[in-house]
Motif scaffolding. Structure first.
Motif, short mmCIF file in Angstrom:
data_model
loop_
_atom_site.label_atom_id
_atom_site.label_comp_id
_atom_site.label_asym_id
_atom_site.label_seq_id
_atom_site.Cartn_x
_atom_site.Cartn_y
_atom_site.Cartn_z
N GLN A 102 0.82 -1.21 0.00
CA GLN A 102 0.00 0.00 0.00
C GLN A 102 0.86 1.27 0.00
O GLN A 102 0.47 2.29 -0.54
CB GLN A 102 -0.87 -0.07 1.27
CG GLN A 102 -1.85 1.02 1.49
CD GLN A 102 -2.67 0.72 2.77
OE1 GLN A 102 -3.22 -0.38 2.94
NE2 GLN A 102 -2.73 1.66 3.67
N ARG A 103 2.02 1.18 0.65
CA ARG A 103 2.87 2.36 0.84
C ARG A 103 4.24 2.12 0.22
O ARG A 103 5.19 1.73 0.91
CB ARG A 103 3.00 2.65 2.35
CG ARG A 103 1.72 3.17 3.01
CD ARG A 103 1.52 4.65 2.73
NE ARG A 103 2.70 5.41 3.11
CZ ARG A 103 2.89 5.94 4.31
NH1 ARG A 103 1.97 5.84 5.23
NH2 ARG A 103 4.00 6.60 4.58
N THR A 104 4.34 2.40 -1.08
CA THR A 104 5.59 2.12 -1.79
C THR A 104 6.69 3.13 -1.44
O THR A 104 7.84 2.96 -1.84
CB THR A 104 5.36 2.14 -3.31
OG1 THR A 104 4.66 3.35 -3.63
CG2 THR A 104 4.52 0.96 -3.75
N ASP A 105 6.33 4.16 -0.66
CA ASP A 105 7.34 5.16 -0.26
C ASP A 105 8.14 4.71 0.97
O ASP A 105 9.12 5.36 1.33
CB ASP A 105 6.64 6.50 0.04
CG ASP A 105 5.56 6.35 1.11
OD1 ASP A 105 4.79 5.35 1.07
OD2 ASP A 105 5.47 7.22 1.99
N LEU A 106 7.74 3.62 1.60
CA LEU A 106 8.45 3.17 2.80
C LEU A 106 9.73 2.42 2.44
O LEU A 106 9.83 1.83 1.36
CB LEU A 106 7.55 2.25 3.65
CG LEU A 106 6.24 2.85 4.13
CD1 LEU A 106 5.43 1.79 4.88
CD2 LEU A 106 6.49 4.06 5.02
N TYR A 107 10.68 2.42 3.35
CA TYR A 107 11.92 1.67 3.14
C TYR A 107 12.03 0.57 4.19
O TYR A 107 11.93 0.83 5.39
CB TYR A 107 13.13 2.61 3.25
CG TYR A 107 14.45 1.88 3.13
CD1 TYR A 107 14.93 1.45 1.90
CD2 TYR A 107 15.20 1.59 4.27
CE1 TYR A 107 16.12 0.75 1.81
CE2 TYR A 107 16.41 0.90 4.18
CZ TYR A 107 16.86 0.49 2.95
OH TYR A 107 18.03 -0.20 2.85
N PHE A 108 12.21 -0.66 3.73
CA PHE A 108 12.35 -1.78 4.65
C PHE A 108 13.83 -2.03 4.89
O PHE A 108 14.58 -2.30 3.95
CB PHE A 108 11.69 -3.03 4.06
CG PHE A 108 11.67 -4.19 5.01
CD1 PHE A 108 10.74 -4.25 6.04
CD2 PHE A 108 12.59 -5.22 4.89
CE1 PHE A 108 10.73 -5.31 6.93
CE2 PHE A 108 12.59 -6.28 5.78
CZ PHE A 108 11.65 -6.32 6.80
N SER A 109 14.26 -1.94 6.13
CA SER A 109 15.68 -2.10 6.45
C SER A 109 16.11 -3.56 6.33
O SER A 109 15.45 -4.46 6.86
CB SER A 109 15.95 -1.60 7.87
OG SER A 109 17.21 -2.04 8.31
#
Lengths: 199, 199
Positions: free
Chosen positions: B28-35
């Motif tokens: 839903q939120r492609t602006d997030l960064y997964f560490s």
């Protein structure tokens, strides 16, 4: 176990568009309860008891002060205004979140009594925009507008002690942020862990 | 002035459905960064460097520890795992919120270094439901399931020190709460007042 409602204080300087934001929020969230103040002043034409204010006699107001029945109260040009606890508590017991439209001094009184109250400050996107909005209302002289702007800058200093600061750039965005804050505040561990203990 | 990203730690007991919730959030939120963690262990079949882990030699890992380049790190059955600061900081500088999927000890290390990090704990709607989910996976014996359940109860004690507790009853509701928390945390006065000072 039904979740209990929470109380949210909403403050903001004159001209910021707080009423517009709150109206849009209440249009969208019919489960919220808007706290209505009690006052000793007489109703103005068109004002309805229990809608605009709870109009009560001065003796009744003073009795309520004596018996600690207000969350906060203040005197303003010879009349008293206050937030009765009973409606707020009843709404929260019913599981409804309560919105209090209140200025900074009242917010401080409430938070001294109930530190769990969440405080939201509505700020303008910029000073230029606040001046534009105050001018666009067409109700105030340039002198009054300048004094409102100065007061807004003083109030914004206080905003750092608030829990949240919503910038009213567009009403839609401001309402979305208010809704997110209400939702997030119900995810606090104290409330949630109590619910889990009963399962 | 572009708003800076924030770091959100997400923890939760085995079987709670954390990966499912995070996957739905990232859809839903492609602006997030997964560490992505760094590790000294060898890649397993199918694991891709920079996707599943940053696979690095032990000497490199130890140099990074020496030079304080990890937000947190730990040893697990002879291998080291850690969260490199550089990717997290780069994403935040780009204005992206960072999600760290990390257990409680790692969360404590990070919050000691960076107290502004927001901690979200994902909890099951009930113990009966957690047991049902662990059983439904079909991967663990009854004995392992009972030990996971006990560990989950211990972990939930720690959840009271987290900022938020999201209950994964339905994935949709859990994702909505996560999104609300991310939004609300960007309404904090410290961040907002800094933005306003520049206008």
């Amino acid at each position: 176990m039904q979740r209990r409602g929470k109380t949210f204080i909403v403050s903001g300087p004159s001209g910021v568009g707080k009423s517009t934001v709150l109206k849009a929020l209440f249009d969208q969230r019919t489960d919220l309860y808007f706290s209505i103040s009690a006052t000793t002043r007489d109703p103005r034409p068109g004002e309805v008891d229990g809608v605009h204010y709870h109009f009560i006699p001065a003796e009744e107001f003073h009795r309520m002060v004596e018996e600690d029945e207000f969350l906060e109260y203040a005197e303003y040009v010879g009349n008293f205004y206050g937030t009765p606890k009973k409606y707020v508590d009843r709404a929260m017991d019913d599981g409804r979140d309560v919105i209090l439209d209140i200025e900074i001094q009242g917010a401080n009184q409430i938070c001294a009594k109930r530190p769990e109250t969440v405080r939201i400050f509505i700020a303008p996107p910029s000073w230029v925009e606040l001046e534009r909005r105050l001018t666009a209302r067409g109700t105030d002289s340039q002198e009054v507008i300048q004094s409102r702007l100065l007061r807004a800058k003083v109030e914004l200093q206080t905003a750092s002690s608030y829990d949240y600061l919503v910038i009213n750039d567009t009403v839609e965005q401001a309402v979305a942020e208010m809704a997110a804050i209400l939702c997030a505040e119900h995810c606090r561990p104290a409330e949630r862990l109590e619910q889990l203990l009963h399962k």
